[in-house]
Design a protein around this motif. Sequence first.
Motif, PDB file in Angstrom:
ATOM      1  N   ALA A  76      -8.385  45.060   7.279  1.00 46.81           N
ATOM      2  CA  ALA A  76      -9.100  43.884   7.922  1.00 46.81           C
ATOM      3  C   ALA A  76      -9.587  43.787   9.144  1.00 46.81           C
ATOM      4  O   ALA A  76     -10.727  43.378   9.173  1.00 46.81           O
ATOM      5  N   ALA A  77      -9.014  44.450  10.205  1.00 48.95           N
ATOM      6  CA  ALA A  77      -9.752  44.292  11.622  1.00 48.95           C
ATOM      7  C   ALA A  77     -11.064  45.422  11.341  1.00 48.95           C
ATOM      8  O   ALA A  77     -12.089  45.276  11.869  1.00 48.95           O
ATOM      9  N   LEU A  78     -11.039  46.627  10.601  1.00 48.17           N
ATOM     10  CA  LEU A  78     -12.089  47.326  10.331  1.00 48.17           C
ATOM     11  C   LEU A  78     -13.476  46.763   9.906  1.00 48.17           C
ATOM     12  O   LEU A  78     -14.540  46.803  10.078  1.00 48.17           O
ATOM     13  N   MET A  79     -13.067  45.873   8.906  1.00 42.16           N
ATOM     14  CA  MET A  79     -14.084  45.085   8.294  1.00 42.16           C
ATOM     15  C   MET A  79     -14.721  43.996   9.145  1.00 42.16           C
ATOM     16  O   MET A  79     -16.060  43.802   9.108  1.00 42.16           O
ATOM     17  N   ASP A  80     -14.069  43.634  10.266  1.00 45.82           N
ATOM     18  CA  ASP A  80     -14.720  42.866  11.140  1.00 45.82           C
ATOM     19  C   ASP A  80     -15.509  43.641  12.296  1.00 45.82           C
ATOM     20  O   ASP A  80     -16.330  43.149  12.822  1.00 45.82           O
ATOM     21  N   ARG A  81     -15.271  45.059  12.334  1.00 44.28           N
ATOM     22  CA  ARG A  81     -15.844  45.972  13.189  1.00 44.28           C
ATOM     23  C   ARG A  81     -17.268  46.713  12.354  1.00 44.28           C
ATOM     24  O   ARG A  81     -18.058  46.549  13.015  1.00 44.28           O
ATOM     25  N   PHE A  82     -16.934  47.163  11.104  1.00 45.42           N
ATOM     26  CA  PHE A  82     -17.944  48.036  10.485  1.00 45.42           C
ATOM     27  C   PHE A  82     -18.367  47.128   9.380  1.00 45.42           C
ATOM     28  O   PHE A  82     -19.672  47.326   8.840  1.00 45.42           O
ATOM     29  N   GLY A  83     -17.712  46.212   8.801  1.00 51.25           N
ATOM     30  CA  GLY A  83     -18.290  45.231   7.538  1.00 51.25           C
ATOM     31  C   GLY A  83     -17.535  45.485   6.523  1.00 51.25           C
ATOM     32  O   GLY A  83     -17.153  46.535   6.263  1.00 51.25           O
ATOM     33  N   ILE A  84     -17.575  44.643   5.547  1.00 55.61           N
ATOM     34  CA  ILE A  84     -17.012  44.612   4.365  1.00 55.61           C
ATOM     35  C   ILE A  84     -17.437  45.848   3.351  1.00 55.61           C
ATOM     36  O   ILE A  84     -16.443  46.777   2.745  1.00 55.61           O
ATOM     37  N   ARG A  85     -18.561  45.596   3.157  1.00 52.87           N
ATOM     38  CA  ARG A  85     -19.202  46.708   2.412  1.00 52.87           C
ATOM     39  C   ARG A  85     -18.888  48.189   2.606  1.00 52.87           C
ATOM     40  O   ARG A  85     -18.650  49.176   1.827  1.00 52.87           O
ATOM     41  N   ARG A  86     -18.921  48.527   4.116  1.00 52.45           N
ATOM     42  CA  ARG A  86     -18.742  49.945   4.462  1.00 52.45           C
ATOM     43  C   ARG A  86     -17.353  50.223   4.187  1.00 52.45           C
ATOM     44  O   ARG A  86     -17.025  51.507   3.737  1.00 52.45           O
ATOM     45  N   VAL A  87     -16.369  49.613   4.371  1.00 48.21           N
ATOM     46  CA  VAL A  87     -15.074  49.888   4.484  1.00 48.21           C
ATOM     47  C   VAL A  87     -14.731  49.988   2.890  1.00 48.21           C
ATOM     48  O   VAL A  87     -14.130  50.897   2.617  1.00 48.21           O
ATOM     49  N   VAL A  88     -15.096  49.041   2.012  1.00 51.57           N
ATOM     50  CA  VAL A  88     -14.558  49.225   0.772  1.00 51.57           C
ATOM     51  C   VAL A  88     -15.356  50.235   0.013  1.00 51.57           C
ATOM     52  O   VAL A  88     -14.842  51.045  -0.674  1.00 51.57           O
ATOM     53  N   THR A  89     -16.537  50.677   0.379  1.00 53.24           N
ATOM     54  CA  THR A  89     -17.257  51.917  -0.148  1.00 53.24           C
ATOM     55  C   THR A  89     -16.458  53.148   0.177  1.00 53.24           C
ATOM     56  O   THR A  89     -16.128  53.942  -0.534  1.00 53.24           O
TER      57      THR A  89
END
Length: 443
Positions: free
Chosen positions: A94-107
């Motif tokens: 969740a914190a990484l999604m705030d840093r790099f974005g949802i799309r990149r983390v999920v991919t």
Amino acid sequence: MTRISPEPPVHTDAAAPVSATPPPGPAPARRRPHRAWSVAAVTFLTLIGAAGFASLPGLLIDPLHEEFHWSRGTIGLAISVNLALYGLTAPFAAALMDRFGIRRVVTAALTVIAAGAGLTVFMTTSWQLILLWGVLVGLGSGSMALAFAATVTNRWFIARRGLVTGILTAAGASGQLVFLPLLSMIVERHSWRPAAVTVALAALAVVPLVWLLLRDHPADVGTTPYGSEEFVPKPPPQRGAARRALSALFSAARTTPFWLLSGTFAICGATTNGLVKTHFVPAAHDHGMPMTAAASLLAVIGVFDIAGTIGSGWLTDRFDTRRLLAVYYALRGLSLLFLPFLLSATVHPPMVFFIVFYGLDWVATVPPTLALCRAHYGDDSAIVFGWVLAAHQVGAALIAFLGGLARDALGTYDPVWYASGALCAVAALMALVLRGRTAAVTV
């Protein structure tokens, strides 16, 4: 010189009829659905794909035991690592999604899952199962856990948050409905390796969908969150993802609601993912039920889970969330106490009743738990919910491991069902102790 005569005056006939209807203009544009709903739809489909990764471990226990002669405790340990990392990864994701974005983390998470599931076909020792299915698939699936759904809901929705949370939570049940019968049929007819490859391919198939259609924030497409009239600018990337996740944990850990929510959710994980999703199929197989029939029953739980979770989201928007949790846990515990008397070689009406009853309650606890996190922890609620989810998965991991040990030692799962029913009674009491939010304010 020539005189220019004035133009004759223009006379109007006052009696002439005047049309009261203005000339036809362009037809009004048809109002398009808010973009938040398409983002929610992509999230839903992604979580359906993710459910396939969680559907396979319970089907692997007997085949791996027969092929490699590994104990059920050893196989349960790999599943426990998977479940624990699934939860412990969530707040950092969740914190990484705030840093790099949802799309990149999920991919990235989907790619890791595909690698872990695909490489299991080459394993020969139990530590490889723990590394590949436990660590890699656990890390990847944890990055797409319910914290993913919480982040999407928090960013894209102001109104209908409870309902959307219920719908996204139900995606796991939908995926279970799709994948369990398919994977069980593959395992029974072609062994477990083709099933693992199927999971890897399913993960890769979702990647283009996420990359092309998912968006991180309403501001990315110039719109407002659903239910808000005010434009919300996209916040800058939050650096120090690990530090922020730990800071949210330390802050929340100083409050009583965090420990009550974590305790109830740990019991939730123990009595769903850890117990039923992992051990129901081998327990039914112990009583002579074919694997495909047991897996189909588990998939039917997913059918009713969809209705139960969406209904729970609707109720969360309107009623006392603490009492909802207490009712859910009490009913779940009651159903688990009766399960040992229902297991047999065939599917009979009382077992079908259990499947329906238990299915309606499977993850109905998620919408009110997330609502309470949101009420108590505000902007950090997605990360705090990730830690609460970590407790959920630690509880699941413990029961997955201890359930396997109990089966090896006692030759039956019955004591595990009884103990889990008693734990649900404890969770119901803990839910009633919670204070703070009693009813939703946004519908």
